[in-house]
Each structure stands twice: as structure tokens, then as C-alpha cells.
Scaffold this motif. Structure first.
Motif, PDB file in Angstrom:
ATOM      1  N   TRP A   7       0.855  -1.188   0.000  1.00 59.42           N
ATOM      2  CA  TRP A   7       0.000   0.000   0.000  1.00 59.42           C
ATOM      3  C   TRP A   7       0.891   1.238   0.000  1.00 59.42           C
ATOM      4  CZ3 TRP A   7      -3.707   1.509   4.628  1.00 59.42           C
ATOM      5  CH2 TRP A   7      -4.438   2.651   4.271  1.00 59.42           C
ATOM      6  N   ARG A   9       1.512   5.591  -1.819  1.00 56.39           N
ATOM      7  CA  ARG A   9       0.859   6.791  -2.364  1.00 56.39           C
ATOM      8  C   ARG A   9       1.930   7.789  -2.772  1.00 56.39           C
ATOM      9  NH1 ARG A   9       0.046  11.707  -0.795  1.00 56.39           N
ATOM     10  NH2 ARG A   9       1.088  11.245   1.188  1.00 56.39           N
ATOM     11  N   GLU A  43      -0.406  -4.939  -5.334  1.00 60.55           N
ATOM     12  CA  GLU A  43      -0.022  -3.548  -5.104  1.00 60.55           C
ATOM     13  C   GLU A  43      -1.234  -2.636  -5.207  1.00 60.55           C
ATOM     14  OE1 GLU A  43       3.232  -2.020  -7.338  1.00 60.55           O
ATOM     15  OE2 GLU A  43       4.404  -3.880  -7.233  1.00 60.55           O
ATOM     16  N   TYR A  44      -1.277  -1.668  -4.309  1.00 60.56           N
ATOM     17  CA  TYR A  44      -2.316  -0.633  -4.322  1.00 60.56           C
ATOM     18  C   TYR A  44      -1.592   0.701  -4.131  1.00 60.56           C
ATOM     19  CZ  TYR A  44      -5.477  -4.568  -3.558  1.00 60.56           C
ATOM     20  OH  TYR A  44      -6.161  -5.744  -3.677  1.00 60.56           O
ATOM     21  N   GLU A  60      -7.124   3.693  -5.208  1.00 57.23           N
ATOM     22  CA  GLU A  60      -6.477   2.416  -4.910  1.00 57.23           C
ATOM     23  C   GLU A  60      -6.655   2.027  -3.446  1.00 57.23           C
ATOM     24  OE1 GLU A  60      -4.803   0.155  -7.035  1.00 57.23           O
ATOM     25  OE2 GLU A  60      -6.013   1.367  -8.386  1.00 57.23           O
ATOM     26  N   ALA A  61      -6.562   3.000  -2.544  1.00 54.13           N
ATOM     27  CA  ALA A  61      -6.726   2.692  -1.118  1.00 54.13           C
ATOM     28  C   ALA A  61      -8.136   2.185  -0.832  1.00 54.13           C
ATOM     29  CB  ALA A  61      -6.420   3.927  -0.276  1.00 54.13           C
ATOM     30  N   LEU A  64      -8.399  -1.315  -1.901  1.00 53.52           N
ATOM     31  CA  LEU A  64      -7.761  -2.199  -0.919  1.00 53.52           C
ATOM     32  C   LEU A  64      -8.696  -2.454   0.261  1.00 53.52           C
ATOM     33  CD1 LEU A  64      -5.374  -3.645   0.483  1.00 53.52           C
ATOM     34  CD2 LEU A  64      -4.605  -1.396   1.274  1.00 53.52           C
ATOM     35  N   VAL A  78      -1.253  -6.684   4.932  1.00 54.37           N
ATOM     36  CA  VAL A  78      -0.971  -5.474   4.159  1.00 54.37           C
ATOM     37  C   VAL A  78       0.259  -4.813   4.757  1.00 54.37           C
ATOM     38  CG1 VAL A  78      -1.831  -3.209   3.452  1.00 54.37           C
ATOM     39  CG2 VAL A  78      -3.408  -5.145   3.566  1.00 54.37           C
ATOM     40  N   VAL A  80       2.698  -1.164   4.454  1.00 51.33           N
ATOM     41  CA  VAL A  80       2.872   0.181   3.912  1.00 51.33           C
ATOM     42  C   VAL A  80       4.355   0.499   3.864  1.00 51.33           C
ATOM     43  CG1 VAL A  80       0.620   0.964   4.758  1.00 51.33           C
ATOM     44  CG2 VAL A  80       2.648   1.314   6.168  1.00 51.33           C
ATOM     45  N   ALA A  86       0.450   6.974   4.030  1.00 50.59           N
ATOM     46  CA  ALA A  86      -0.816   6.254   4.096  1.00 50.59           C
ATOM     47  C   ALA A  86      -1.812   6.950   5.009  1.00 50.59           C
ATOM     48  CB  ALA A  86      -0.580   4.824   4.590  1.00 50.59           C
TER      49      ALA A  86
END
Length: 558
Positions: A7, A9, A43-44, A60-61, A64, A78, A80, A86
Motif C-alpha cells: 500500500w 501513495r 499492489e495498491y 487504490e486505497a 484495498l 498489508v 505500507v 498512508a
């Protein structure tokens, strides 16, 4: 072996290339899980999403979080790459209960493994990172605003945005920051565009001579002078440019930059709760006007003026004198329901028709001043009116037929075919994205070459060429729109769910009926000459891909 989903960003404020940002976050996540027998299988990763947006509203989050309740999700935990990316503010406290509920561990490098919900130290650490993330964003905002204020006031620098009507942007040379100059960035400023500048002078002359804003707009339209959005449609794609409006005249008369001074901070962006009943949804940005006392003026003229300062001040005085005094408060009129609000369009000018309550009944009308019609070569009646109850029975009967049990499969196939067209469009979208990513990689290599001592003149030419290719790919992306489509299974589920609602359309309340029409993507267009309404239903987000359409005769007048 533990299977995990990554996860990450990359925000709009991030100056890194998205691929590079994803790579180092993914590497950090792998460094945590692989020594402990874990592997990343999904993957997100969100791109261009601010950290202040809650995970539930990031594409994407949110995907998830939705997958956590799916037993076939394909991962057991999961991880990060960096908690500040996140979670922001109190987002961790609002999100971790979902992981606890579905018994999906959340791994974080800062705690050396999965978070223990019962461990107060873990919760404290994650809350601290949320606070750090919020503080970092606030510091960035403060530094940027302070720097822009100084640049506008002391240097009179143009700080971006569309140039005012009457000006155009000109290249003023390399950026004063050496690093940005090496990256190919240039300074830009305002220079007079002769033809529209003369129109601006005319507007001020006529207003000071006693003409009203409406009379000025009608005069310019009648003479065929292009409005700001028609003169430069590439920079005004959000407007139709059919004629001069009173709002455009007023905006020109109120714009102090025509005096040659740079003026900044006329508007601000406020963050307001998206839903006051559900603070977990976070905030949304709202543009609001600042009081004139807070505007930042440059200390000296920054560009050539179109009108002198005394002319501008005289126009402001006249406008203040003509302003109406605040009227005493009147009781609010009764709220009227318009079932087809936002769905009914005029078949002559293709503009959205407005709701209008007449003779105790809802109507839809399109008012079009005669001068505007003549200027745009439209044979448009002054008023196009349509009574709501002349349309609804025909519309509901047609929808009931489309979503009838015997026609469900036919409707699904029609939408699935439209989705196939959307997938072909998305293929072109993916190719354009690959071109952008390749250009970004080239630009990074060119910057590395400059740092290594390569010839700046040669590398600058490479950078210019690559940036032109990147802009062309971005333009192609903008044209395609990057729309997504539904799979056949999703379409079938949506239609069957809506089919149950269509069955009770006749007796539904107006507000629920209106929500259903918008959910169906309904667009109805009234042709006043033939007295027919053409209706379309679009479940796919792309407006060009409609599932069904039909036209019915209605009573109506013009």
C-alpha cells in the motif's frame, strides 16, 4: 510464507517521479517483510492523491479496503512503505478498525512488523506519524504561500493561472532558480494582446460613460466581437463561448491587473467537511473570495497597463455607487421538486434547461436572448418551455420496458458492447501513460547528465524535445479522458438492482425518482419544433457510450 499487499501513495506535492516514489516505498516494504518470510503479491498505489484525502476516497486505497472483506482477495496481510503517506491526522484511528474486523494484519516498518491493536505503544507511534504528516503538509502550505506572497509583492512575478483577457503570456527567460533553469523551466509574464486589449479599453470607456453591464455585453455580442472564452477556447474549455455575459464584463471591470500591477491572493482555498454528519469522509476544497484588504499588490507595475489607474478607480467608484442596498429579508419561497433536474436539455442550443414553477406546476425552460442567437447563427426562440408531466409518463413507461425481466439480457448485452468500446479506448490511454512515464525517465537521466558535467546547451535541447513529447502525450491522455468501464458481471448486477427500482417508478417520491434518473445517467433533449423528447440512458461513466435511447412525442410550447 506470508502473502502481503503493498500500500503506497505519491501525492501532488511530491516532486519525485511517481515510478521512483513507488520504487523506494516498495523497496522499504520488501526490506521489512522478506526477512520475516513474507512476499508481496499485490499492489495498491495511488498517484496524485493528497494525503489529506481519507483512504476511503482514494481510488487504490478504497479498493484495498473493499477487498479486506473478500475471502478470495489473494493476500493475508498489508504492508505500507511509509506511514506518513498512508495516514494523515486521525486517519489511522478511523481505518485500523477495518483491519481488526477482518483480521488482516497491517505491517509498518516503524514498528518492525505487524501492528498490535492491543499495544498502546504501537497506537501512539501511528498517531504520532499521522500528526507528523499533517504538520509537514501545513508547513509546506505556509512556506509556499509566504514565498508566493513575497514574489508577487516584491518581484511582481506572474504566479500562474490563465492570463486576463487582453493579455497573453510571454517567455521572460530562464527561471532564476539554477536547478529549475537546468530542468528547462522558464519565467513567464503578461504582455498586451492588442485586439482584446482594445475591447477592454472600450468596456471601461462605455461603463464610465453610463452604459450598464448588460448593455455593454449585448453591444459586443451584436457586433460579433468574440467573448473571452471564444477568443481563446484552448484555455477556456470549461465554457461554451457562445456570447458575452454580464459576468464576464463585471469580472473585467473588477480586475486590478489591467492597471499594470500584479495582484495576488484574491481567492483562497478553504477545506470544509464533505459531510458534517460523517467527519470520517474528510474535507473538500472550496474556492472563496478574500476581502480586498487582504489582496497582495506588487510594489511597482509589473507589466504594461491596459488602462490607467485613475480610470480603474473611477470605474470602481461608479460600480460601488450603482450597487443596490441590501434588501430586507423576505421569507424563503417554498421549495419545489424538479424530478428531471440536471437531466433535461434544449434541443436547439444543447444547454441544460432550468426548472421553472408556473401555474402550480413544474416546467423546464431555456431562455436565450435574441442577440446571442443572432451572433451564434442560431434560430432559437426566446423561450423554450416544457411541462414536466408531459414527459414523465412516457419516460417511466419506456424505462419500465427497457428494464423489464424479459429484456434484461438484451440491455446487459447492449451495455457490455459499449464497455468493449471503452476497453479499446483504455488501451490508447495506457499507451499514452507509458509515453509519459518514458519521457519522465528520460528527463531524470538528462538531469543526472547535467549533474555529471554534461554540456548544458546540448542537454537543454534534449530536455526541450522530451518535454514537447511529454506534453503531446498528456494532451492525448486529456482527449481520451481515461474513462473506466464496467465488466459484464458488474453491469448485470447494476441493471438488476436498478430494475427493481424502476418497477416502482410511478409511485416513487420526486426526490428518490430524481436520484434514480441520475443514477441511470439519464439525458433527455427536447426539440421544440417536433415536440419530441429524445431520452438516453448511460450507465458507463463515458458520456459517449449510451445503452439505449428512444424519443416520444409530448405536449409543449415555445
Amino acid at each position: 510464507m506470508i502473502d502481503l499487499a503493498f500500500w503506497g501513495r505519491c501525492s501532488t506535492e511530491d516532486r519525485q517521479e511517481p515510478e521512483a516514489s513507488r520504487a523506494w516505498q516498495l523497496r522499504r516494504a520488501k526490506a521489512l517483510v522478506e526477512p520475516q518470510g513474507g512476499r508481496i503479491v499485490a499492489e495498491y498505489f495511488d498517484i496524485d492523491e493528497s494525503r489529506s484525502i481519507p483512504p476511503q476516497r482514494r481510488p487504490e486505497a478504497s479498493r484495498l479496503l473493499a477487498s479486506l472483506g473478500d475471502a478470495g482477495r489473494g493476500f493475508d496481510a498489508v504492508v505500507v512503505g511509509e506511514p506518513q503517506r498512508a495516514f494523515y491526522g486521525n486517519q489511522f484511528g478511523l481505518t485500523i478498525p477495518l483491519f481488526e474486523h477482518y483480521k488482516v494484519p497491517l505491517w509498518v516498518p516503524e514498528v518492525g512488523g505487524p501492528i498490535d491493536p492491543a499495544n498502546e505503544a504501537h497506537e501512539l507511534i501511528m498517531s504520532m506519524f499521522g500528526g507528523i504528516s499533517k504538520g509537514e503538509r501545513n508547513r509546506i502550505k505556509m512556506r509556499v504561500r509566504t514565498a508566493m506572497s513575497a514574489q508577487a509583492q516584491i518581484e511582481g512575478r506572474f504566479l500562474g493561472g490563465r492570463p486576463p483577457y487582453g493579455y497573453r503570456l510571454a517567455d521572460l527567460g530562464p527561471h532564476p532558480n539554477p536547478a529549475k533553469a537546468a530542468d528547462g523551466k522558464r519565467l513567464h509574464g503578461l504582455v498586451i494582446d492588442p485586439e482584446p486589449a482594445e475591447v477592454v479599453r472600450r468596456i471601461f470607456r462605455e461603463y464610465i460613460a453610463g452604459y450598464g453591464i448588460g448593455a455593454i455585453a449585448e453591444g459586443l455580442t451584436k457586433e460579433g466581437i468574440s467573448s473571452p472564452s471564444a477568443y481563446d477556447p484552448a484555455r477556456n474549455r470549461h465554457r461554451n463561448g457562445i456570447a458575452w455575459s454580464k459576468f464576464a464584463i463585471r469580472a473585467i471591470l473588477l480586475n486590478p491587473r489591467y492597471t499594470g500591477y500584479q495582484v495576488w491572493n484574491k481567492q483562497r482555498t478553504d477545506e470544509v467537511l464533505l459531510d458534517v454528519q460523517d467527519v470520517a469522509l474528510g474535507h473538500t476544497a472550496k474556492m472563496r473570495w478574500n476581502h480586498k484588504d487582504t489582496w497582495i499588490w506588487s510594489e511597482r507595475p509589473a507589466h504594461e497597463p491596459i488602462i490607467p489607474m485613475d480610470t480603474f478607480q473611477r470605474a470602481q467608484g461608479l460600480m460601488a455607487g450603482r450597487a443596490r442596498a441590501a434588501a430586507p429579508h423576505k421569507p424563503h419561497r417554498a421549495r419545489h421538486d424538479y424530478v428531471l433536474r440536471g437531466c433535461m436539455y434544449c434541443g436547439v442550443c444543447h444547454r441544460r434547461m432550468e426548472g421553472h414553477w408556473t401555474n402550480k406546476a413544474p416546467y423546464y425552460r431555456c431562455r436565450f436572448p435574441q442577440e446571442y442567437a443572432i451572433a451564434n447563427k442560431l434560430d432559437h426562440p426566446r423561450n423554450v418551455c416544457l411541462r414536466e408531466d408531459a414527459v414523465l409518463p412516457h419516460l417511466d413507461r419506456w424505462l419500465a420496458e427497457v428494464f423489464a425481466p424479459t429484456r434484461i439480457e438484451h440491455t446487459i448485452e447492449a451495455l457490455a458492447a459499449a464497455a468493449g468500446e471503452g476497453r479499446r479506448e483504455r488501451g490508447r490511454d495506457d499507451e499514452a501513460r507509458r509515453q509519459v512515464a518514458e519521457c519522465d525517465r528520460k528527463l531524470q537521466r538528462y538531469k543526472d547528465a547535467l549533474d555529471a558535467g554534461a554540456d548544458p546547451l546540448v542537454v537543454t535541447e534534449w530536455i526541450k524535445q522530451t518535454q514537447a513529447e511529454r506534453h503531446a502525450a498528456l494532451a492525448k491522455l486529456d482527449q481520451i479522458g481515461g474513462q473506466t468501464t464496467n465488466t459484464r458481471e458488474q453491469i448485470a448486477h447494476m441493471i438488476r438492482r436498478l430494475g427493481d427500482m424502476v418497477a416502482v417508478l410511478t409511485d416513487a417520491e420526486p426526490e428518490k425518482k430524481s436520484d434514480l434518473y441520475r443514477g441511470l445517467g439519464l439525458r433527455a433533449e427536447f426539440d421544440p419544433e417536433t415536440k419530441k423528447v429524445r431520452a438516453e440512458v448511460t450507465l458507463d461513466p463515458a458520456p459517449s457510450r449510451t445503452s439505449h435511447w428512444d424519443s416520444v412525442g409530448v405536449r409543449g410550447g415555445t
